[in-house]
Structure formats: structure tokens, C-alpha cells
Scaffold this motif. Structure first.
Motif, short mmCIF file in Angstrom:
data_model
loop_
_atom_site.label_atom_id
_atom_site.label_comp_id
_atom_site.label_asym_id
_atom_site.label_seq_id
_atom_site.Cartn_x
_atom_site.Cartn_y
_atom_site.Cartn_z
N MET A 27 0.84 -1.21 0.00
CA MET A 27 0.00 0.00 0.00
C MET A 27 0.87 1.26 0.00
O MET A 27 0.59 2.22 -0.73
N GLU A 31 1.03 4.16 -2.91
CA GLU A 31 0.77 5.57 -2.63
C GLU A 31 1.91 6.47 -3.12
O GLU A 31 1.70 7.64 -3.42
N ALA A 37 -2.99 0.60 -9.49
CA ALA A 37 -2.70 -0.43 -8.49
C ALA A 37 -2.23 -1.71 -9.15
O ALA A 37 -1.31 -2.39 -8.66
#
Length: 222
Positions: A27, A31, A37
Motif C-alpha cells: 500500500m 501511494e 494499483a
């Protein structure tokens, strides 16, 4: 898989691990990298298979091979950002964004030549998502020109003819470019005044420089 996303993942992991001193999660990588993703997931998996990453405590760490690759990308970013900011006068945010694009296509030879030309810059680079890159000095693309054989213009005596090697913070001193004082240009010190101000000859014209301006001009003997 995009090679640029792969390199951005390596760079982001290097930065995050140095900042947090622990394995970084998928994650956190997602970011920090401007990609979808699925692109990040595919890139991370490929890096693990290539031996650039290893899983640990639910996150990822760089292997020696991965660290070497990440540091190579980081160096390209720093050199490009410093060139765009210091030499071309772009603001830091724009220079960082442009460096993020160019770092994936520029050759190692071009980076070596740029680095040598500018005195081996170690810029304060933010990178994608505002991340500050590991190991960067704290202000305004500082360099170490004296270490690379370049001396401040103020160090030279009247009558000396020198060649401009670099100008610190050139983006904030555009007047120097307008006057013809730029890297590669020969100048002659006509007079040194009592307050350390200088009168220099450039392209047939005499120009007065304040001590503050003269102190940011680094030169080498012709």
C-alpha cells in the motif's frame, strides 16, 4: 509491465525504507508511485522474481541487487533535477516532475557528462508524491564545486582570466545570464574593490558584481 513503473517502485522503496527503517507495505509503495494499483502490483511481483526485492514482516526490502538498481535511478533523478533547476532556472517542483519523466530514458553516459559538467550535484530531490529522496543535502541543490577543482570568483586576483564552471542558484539570478555570465564563458577580473565587489570583463563589456553575486560564481583557470 512498464519499465518506468518498475524503476519508480525501486526508487520509492529505497526512499521509504530509509525514512521508516522497516519493510514497506504494498500500500505504501502504491501511494508513492504514480501508476495504477495493478501496474504497481505487477511490477513488485516482477521485482521479487528478479531478485531485486524480498518479502519480510508483511512488507518488502531491497536486496543488494535491488538497492544498486534503485540508487542508479535515484542518481539520474538528482542530476536531472539539479540541471533543470540550477542551470535552466526551472522552479524546484517543475524540475522534479520533469526529472521523473526523463530519468527513465536518459543514458548513463549522458548522466555522467551532466554530473561532471555541474560538479557532481547532490540535489534536494522530492520525487513523485512529494517524497524527499534519501541522502539529499538540505538546501537549493548544494554542490561541492571546490572539491571538484572549481573556486569562487572572489578567490582570484585582478587581471586573472577564468572560465565560468557553474553558478549556484542560477534560477534566482537570471540577470547573470542576461549579462552573458554563464557556464563555459571566459571572464577577466578588471578590478577588485575595497568591499569585495568586482568589475569583470565579459564579451567586451565591463560589468560590476556585488560580493553576494560574485560569491555564487565558481570558475576555473583557462
Amino acid at each position: 509491465m512498464s519499465s518506468s513503473v518498475r524503476e519508480d517502485c525501486l526508487e520509492a522503496i529505497l526512499t521509504l525504507v530509509q525514512e521508516h527503517e522497516r519493510p514497506v507495505s504494498a500500500m505504501e509503495i502504491g501511494e508513492a508511485v504514480e501508476a495504477t494499483a495493478s501496474e504497481v502490483t505487477t511490477s513488485v511481483q516482477a521485482l521479487v522474481e528478479e531478485g531485486c526485492l524480498r518479502g519480510e514482516d508483511g512488507g518488502y526490502l531491497l536486496t543488494p541487487r535491488g538497492r544498486s538498481a534503485a540508487e542508479a535511478v535515484l542518481r539520474k533523478h538528482r542530476v536531472l533535477e539539479c540541471f533543470l533547476h540550477e542551470m535552466l532556472g526551472m522552479d524546484e517542483n517543475t524540475a522534479s516532475k520533469e526529472a521523473c519523466i526523463l530519468e527513465h530514458t536518459v543514458s548513463d553516459e549522458a548522466i555522467d557528462r551532466l554530473s561532471s559538467y555541474m560538479g557532481n550535484p547532490r540535489s534536494r530531490a522530492r520525487g513523485r508524491g512529494g517524497l524527499r529522496r534519501h541522502g539529499a543535502p538540505p538546501a537549493d541543490c548544494p554542490m561541492d564545486p571546490i572539491h571538484n577543482g572549481h573556486r569562487p570568483l572572489l578567490d582570484f586576483s585582478e587581471g586573472a582570466t577564468v572560465k565560468v564552471a557553474m553558478i549556484r542558484c542560477i534560477g534566482r539570478n537570471r540577470r547573470l545570464i542576461d549579462l552573458g555570465i554563464l557556464p563555459g564563458r571566459e571572464i577577466t577580473i578588471r578590478r577588485k574593490l575595497h568591499n569585495n565587489a568586482l568589475v569583470v570583463g565579459v564579451m567586451g563589456a565591463d560589468i560590476a558584481l556585488s560580493p553576494e553575486i560574485a560569491s555564487i560564481i565558481f570558475v576555473e583557470r583557462t
